[in-house]
Design a protein around this motif. Structure first.
Motif, PDB file in Angstrom:
ATOM      1  N   VAL A   9       0.902  -1.209  -0.059  1.00 17.36           N
ATOM      2  CA  VAL A   9      -0.219  -0.055   0.094  1.00 17.36           C
ATOM      3  C   VAL A   9       1.009   1.584  -0.023  1.00 17.36           C
ATOM      4  O   VAL A   9       0.520   2.189  -0.985  1.00 17.36           O
ATOM      5  N   ALA A  10       1.847   1.257   0.836  1.00 12.49           N
ATOM      6  CA  ALA A  10       2.911   2.386   0.990  1.00 12.49           C
ATOM      7  C   ALA A  10       3.536   2.654  -0.365  1.00 12.49           C
ATOM      8  O   ALA A  10       3.796   3.704  -0.725  1.00 12.49           O
ATOM      9  N   ARG A  11       3.644   1.722  -1.049  1.00 11.95           N
ATOM     10  CA  ARG A  11       4.603   1.739  -2.493  1.00 11.95           C
ATOM     11  C   ARG A  11       3.402   1.843  -3.761  1.00 11.95           C
ATOM     12  O   ARG A  11       3.874   1.730  -4.770  1.00 11.95           O
ATOM     13  N   ASN A  12       2.114   1.981  -3.347  1.00 10.58           N
ATOM     14  CA  ASN A  12       1.105   2.019  -4.505  1.00 10.58           C
ATOM     15  C   ASN A  12       1.166   0.780  -5.345  1.00 10.58           C
ATOM     16  O   ASN A  12       0.954   0.924  -6.572  1.00 10.58           O
ATOM     17  N   ARG A  13       1.466  -0.469  -4.615  1.00 11.64           N
ATOM     18  CA  ARG A  13       1.492  -1.625  -5.468  1.00 11.64           C
ATOM     19  C   ARG A  13       0.262  -2.333  -5.284  1.00 11.64           C
ATOM     20  O   ARG A  13      -0.633  -2.230  -4.341  1.00 11.64           O
ATOM     21  N   TYR A  14      -0.123  -3.259  -6.179  1.00 12.72           N
ATOM     22  CA  TYR A  14      -1.179  -3.869  -6.352  1.00 12.72           C
ATOM     23  C   TYR A  14      -1.225  -5.090  -5.100  1.00 12.72           C
ATOM     24  O   TYR A  14      -0.505  -6.073  -5.182  1.00 12.72           O
ATOM     25  N   VAL A  15      -2.328  -4.777  -4.071  1.00  6.05           N
ATOM     26  CA  VAL A  15      -2.320  -5.574  -2.894  1.00  6.05           C
ATOM     27  C   VAL A  15      -3.099  -6.820  -2.973  1.00  6.05           C
ATOM     28  O   VAL A  15      -2.716  -7.645  -2.241  1.00  6.05           O
ATOM     29  N   THR A  16      -4.245  -6.796  -3.660  1.00  4.66           N
ATOM     30  CA  THR A  16      -5.071  -7.730  -3.515  1.00  4.66           C
ATOM     31  C   THR A  16      -4.433  -9.127  -3.875  1.00  4.66           C
ATOM     32  O   THR A  16      -5.129 -10.305  -3.562  1.00  4.66           O
ATOM     33  N   LEU A  17      -3.387  -9.266  -4.484  1.00  7.53           N
ATOM     34  CA  LEU A  17      -2.871 -10.559  -4.800  1.00  7.53           C
ATOM     35  C   LEU A  17      -2.501 -11.299  -3.533  1.00  7.53           C
ATOM     36  O   LEU A  17      -2.404 -12.575  -3.470  1.00  7.53           O
ATOM     37  N   THR A  18      -2.141 -10.739  -2.477  1.00 12.01           N
ATOM     38  CA  THR A  18      -1.478 -11.371  -1.457  1.00 12.01           C
ATOM     39  C   THR A  18      -3.028 -11.786  -0.453  1.00 12.01           C
ATOM     40  O   THR A  18      -2.869 -12.324   0.464  1.00 12.01           O
ATOM     41  N   LEU A  19      -4.010 -11.465  -0.856  1.00 13.44           N
ATOM     42  CA  LEU A  19      -5.549 -11.599  -0.079  1.00 13.44           C
ATOM     43  C   LEU A  19      -6.083 -12.844  -0.678  1.00 13.44           C
ATOM     44  O   LEU A  19      -6.268 -12.977  -1.712  1.00 13.44           O
TER      45      LEU A  19
END
Length: 282
Positions: free
Chosen positions: A271-281
């Protein structure tokens, strides 16, 4: 989803039907051989492993899951058990097979009754192309914790930034921001089989996140004094935790999503680096 519910949903299926379901869906068969209700080992396996939310999600969405009572005779359970040559009245066994009944990974049994063992078997059975990222993270974190993790403590100008730095390092399982000895610090939980303490120090130093390296024991002292001369100090603890943990993640709606420690650590950094997060979820 409890073992009892899995049982209720699947006992009516014959081995032939489940193989057809596997072939039609392309999903492997996940066979759980359990005494029901069974001994303490079986009950603990059901409570601690089969009921883990991400194990349940994987079983529901990625496999054709069949629970087999291995304490019966002359019924559908016994026929499935006999077809796979599993003994009756046995401790828990997990088998992952293809539609033809061939093992995709070694059976999970003989004391390997942990989230790490089951999640790793699930990931390996699916392969790198089909296994979702979150399942691999669960397998990595749970296996690391099964095998034992270490901790390291670093001081830096901003512990939120420090968390982002260490989240990106392979082998890190969790981070905690807080205060110690008047400094902003990050406690890093890591798998020493996947990342060396010396490499954590070097990674932190290269990213302005190791102004002080606090060593926790004599073994760390030797490494810290070698890798961070003049910046190594003994840690006496404890850390006073930050009142706003996982700062970047908490600023988004994702703060309401249940996550493992590794998921939260990675998601916070992404999130802090504006990367795609939902792949980890999941």
């Amino acid at each position: 989803l409890t073992l009892a519910l899995i049982l209720a949903l699947t006992l009516a299926l014959t081995l032939t039907l489940t193989r057809k379901a596997s072939a039609a869906s392309g999903k492997p068969l996940l066979l759980v051989f359990q005494e029901i209700p069974g001994c303490a080992t079986c009950r603990n396996f059901g409570r601690d492993v089969l009921s883990h939310p991400l194990v349940v999600e994987a079983a529901e969405s990625l496999f054709v899951t069949v629970a087999v009572n291995n304490a019966t005779s002359g019924d559908a359970d016994a026929r499935v058990r006999d077809a796979f040559r599993e003994p009756a009245w046995n401790n828990p066994v997990v088998r992952i097979v293809n539609a033809r009944g061939r093992d995709l990974v070694p059976r999970v049994a003989d004391g390997r009754w942990s989230v790490g063992a089951v999640a790793s078997a699930m990931r390996d059975a699916l392969g790198s192309r089909r296994a979702p990222t979150w399942l691999g993270l669960l397998a990595d974190e749970a296996t690391s914790r099964d095998n034992g993790v270490d901790e390291a403590v670093f001081a830096m100008y901003c512990f939120w930034s420090g968390e982002y730095v260490f989240a990106a390092k392979e082998g890190v399982v969790a981070t905690q921001a807080g205060w110690y000895d008047g400094n902003e610090v990050v406690k890093v939980t890591f798998d020493p089989r996947r990342v060396r303490y010396a490499d954590l120090i070097k990674h932190g130093a290269a990213n302005s996140a190791a102004d002080i390296v606090y060593f926790l024991d004599d073994a760390q002292m030797e490494v810290a004094q070698r890798c961070a001369a003049g910046r190594a100090r003994r840690f006496h603890g404890p850390i006073r935790a930050d009142s706003d943990p996982k700062h970047a993640l908490r600023a988004t709606p994702l703060r309401f999503v249940p996550m493992t420690s590794l998921q939260a650590t990675l998601a916070n950094g992404m999130v802090a680096r504006n990367r795609y997060v939902t792949l980890t979820l999941s």
